[in-house]
Enzyme design. Sequence first.
Site, PDB file in Angstrom:
ATOM      1  CB  THR A  28      -0.720   0.048   1.282  1.00 58.94           C
ATOM      2  OG1 THR A  28      -0.278   0.075   2.238  1.00 58.94           O
ATOM      3  CG2 THR A  28      -1.602  -1.308   1.280  1.00 58.94           C
ATOM      4  CG  ASP A  29      -0.925   4.798  -1.746  1.00 60.92           C
ATOM      5  OD1 ASP A  29      -1.631   4.629  -0.659  1.00 60.92           O
ATOM      6  OD2 ASP A  29      -1.216   5.150  -2.640  1.00 60.92           O
ATOM      7  CB  ALA A  30       1.153   7.987   2.021  1.00 63.74           C
ATOM      8  N   GLY A  79      -2.850   4.102   2.044  1.00 65.89           N
ATOM      9  CA  GLY A  79      -3.494   2.852   2.654  1.00 65.89           C
ATOM     10  C   GLY A  79      -4.116   2.028   1.320  1.00 65.89           C
ATOM     11  CB  ILE A  80      -4.984   3.136  -1.788  1.00 63.85           C
ATOM     12  CG1 ILE A  80      -5.974   3.898  -1.293  1.00 63.85           C
ATOM     13  CG2 ILE A  80      -5.406   2.446  -3.289  1.00 63.85           C
ATOM     14  CD1 ILE A  80      -6.507   5.108  -2.289  1.00 63.85           C
TER      15      ILE A  80
END
Length: 136
Positions: free
Chosen positions: A21-23, A25-26
């Site tokens: 995930t990215d920053a 949360g995706i």
Amino acid sequence: MKRLKVSKKVVFERKVNFYETDAQGIVHHSNYPRYFEEARGYFLEEFGFPYHRVRDELNVDIVLLDLYVSYKKPLFYGDFFSIHIELENMDRFFFSFNYTVFKEGKVISKGKTKHCCIDRNTRKMISIPDEIKNLF
């Protein structure tokens, strides 16, 4: 060139890991091609010819030629999802897969890949071995 329309489907299930995930949360978009690769490996296993056998017994590598991904909805850390992978077309040299990523019955993403086989020693493209064609 004869093109065979086939329809062999397998469902691969998985859970999203935190590191994917990215920053926000995706799941980062770059993970979908990895998911597709995992599903292809599972597909080969389900048909009784895992990738290590393709390499060791046939001296063949399966090469990715084209990749397409369409993103519809996001996946988040901890989500369970499934990838429906389908062998779509196969001719003498090329074959392609379609992927549909589902979460709770909703389409998350769609994708397509195109592949060929190469001899591991010469690194040159070869016809798809009969052992692979016969699986499907």
